[in-house]
Design a protein around this motif. Sequence first.
Motif, mmCIF file in Angstrom:
data_model
loop_
_atom_site.group_PDB
_atom_site.id
_atom_site.type_symbol
_atom_site.label_atom_id
_atom_site.label_comp_id
_atom_site.label_asym_id
_atom_site.label_seq_id
_atom_site.Cartn_x
_atom_site.Cartn_y
_atom_site.Cartn_z
ATOM 1 N N ARG A 1 15.073 47.655 94.601
ATOM 2 C CA ARG A 1 14.605 47.738 93.208
ATOM 3 C C ARG A 1 15.294 48.850 92.440
ATOM 4 O O ARG A 1 15.605 48.708 91.275
ATOM 5 N N ARG A 2 15.482 49.961 93.119
ATOM 6 C CA ARG A 2 16.109 51.094 92.442
ATOM 7 C C ARG A 2 17.046 51.768 93.436
ATOM 8 O O ARG A 2 16.598 52.355 94.409
ATOM 9 N N TYR A 3 18.334 51.669 93.164
ATOM 10 C CA TYR A 3 19.316 52.118 94.148
ATOM 11 C C TYR A 3 20.152 53.254 93.614
ATOM 12 O O TYR A 3 20.635 53.213 92.479
ATOM 13 N N SER A 4 20.294 54.270 94.407
ATOM 14 C CA SER A 4 21.354 55.248 94.166
ATOM 15 C C SER A 4 21.930 55.571 95.527
ATOM 16 O O SER A 4 21.213 55.639 96.533
ATOM 17 N N ARG A 5 23.217 55.743 95.576
ATOM 18 C CA ARG A 5 23.864 55.910 96.887
ATOM 19 C C ARG A 5 23.440 57.211 97.557
ATOM 20 O O ARG A 5 23.297 57.281 98.781
ATOM 21 N N LEU A 6 23.200 58.249 96.767
ATOM 22 C CA LEU A 6 22.768 59.508 97.360
ATOM 23 C C LEU A 6 21.380 59.376 97.963
ATOM 24 O O LEU A 6 21.131 59.813 99.089
ATOM 25 N N ALA A 7 20.487 58.729 97.212
ATOM 26 C CA ALA A 7 19.115 58.562 97.710
ATOM 27 C C ALA A 7 19.120 57.683 98.963
ATOM 28 O O ALA A 7 18.360 57.925 99.901
ATOM 29 N N ALA A 8 19.981 56.663 98.987
ATOM 30 C CA ALA A 8 20.045 55.772 100.148
ATOM 31 C C ALA A 8 20.546 56.532 101.376
ATOM 32 O O ALA A 8 19.991 56.409 102.477
ATOM 33 N N TYR A 9 21.580 57.338 101.191
ATOM 34 C CA TYR A 9 22.106 58.127 102.320
ATOM 35 C C TYR A 9 21.051 59.137 102.803
ATOM 36 O O TYR A 9 20.795 59.258 104.005
#
Length: 387
Positions: free
Chosen positions: A282-290
Amino acid sequence: MRTLRPAGRSPSGKRPCTSGARMGGGVALVRGVRGGFHGSCEQRMASLRPAAESRRDPSCASLPGNARVRSPLTPTRRPWPSGRRDSFRRPVLRIRTCPVSPRRGRRRARNPGWTMSDQDLSPLPGRTVLVTGATTGIGLATARQLAERGATVLLHGRTAEEARAAADRLIATAGIDAARLHPVAADFTHLDEVESLANQVVVQHPHLDVLVNNAGIAAPERHTVTTDGNEIAFQVNFLAHYLLTRLLEPALTSDPGGRVVNVSSSLHRTANIQWNDPQRARRYSRLAAYAQSQLALTVFAADPRVTAVSVHPGVCATALMPLYAHEGVTPAEGATHVARLCDPAVEIVNGAYYDRAERVAPAPVATEDRTIKRLNRLADLLVGRTA
Ligand SMILES: NC(=O)c1ccc[n+]([C@@H]2O[C@H](COP(=O)([O-])OP(=O)(O)OC[C@H]3O[C@@H](n4cnc5c(N)ncnc54)[C@H](OP(=O)(O)O)[C@@H]3O)[C@@H](O)[C@H]2O)c1
């Protein structure tokens, strides 16, 4: 012809990708997407996080140059192999080098700042260690240091060729005895390959002293989902290691010194696990995912079923360095902290988190019993353990 699509992109590649859309049938897999964040320090990254989190997926940016294309396969949910479910309820290892109370989190939080001594590290002949992601960076340097001290090292690579090449490099450059290096392979974007790797190790190396869960990628610019249906960084960095660790239970020794070392990151402090949307669709940021994947690894080390620790190796000059800073120490220096924790002569606190050589309290959420249990349930589900 093979195609690479980010989640939410149409097969023609023309429809704008929408953060949160999942691919049906088709799959986008990105190989070792490197870096791309330009924060100058972790503090800055932490302060940027809320903004990054709230940003929508910047649609349709060009794909990274080293993206590797995979054949689309139907997402699968494999039933948990019969007889394995019980094993999940037993501890993987029963070694505790220091007494630990059930409320280990609080205990560690009251007693942070313990530093491992600079004692001479012991030779490691007779020890067998599996290092994931040992083809480059911290993993390769860790494998080298362990092998130089006499350990038998299972060098894991994404493919058999890459693992073989890494072993050949150590034989040629470090003079390691070829008989003590065993290349093994699995692409962690495919959980069935992780399962095959575990089965192979259990058969060929039934006595495994240490598992170093090191392989990792930066999350890609755009939300990317594996054939198993998981956000790619969450799968490669955490779920694959979770599955591998659980499946290696029969091989992991319960002798003193046996342990799992998760190469985690101080960025876990900036993270939260999105329980309602762990795939960050729903809400993606690569930093948050890592960061989420690093928090999950850190929580997993605190799982009482496993004798494990997690370690932040420091900012190292590898392909992942742009996540952290503009410069870092050598991978070999980062690897010394990992290799030290593999040494049975170095006493560890089960479930502890180390920032390089120092034991410090991890983010408070990382040791909460509720979080540990919740993550186990989630991971079991996502790696295909149904019901
Ligand atoms: N570098 C830092 O400053 C830093 C700081 C904190 C924590 N860490 C952690 O340290 C660990 C090692 O990172 P590194 O800095 O050494 O990065 P690296 O040089 O990029 O090494 C990553 C390793 O993981 C492997 N890998 C990547 N994707 C894979 C996949 N799908 N299947 C199997 N293997 C895969 C890579 O294989 P290929 O060569 O085939 O891509 C490589 O061997 C990571 O878990 C990272 O989160 C790094």
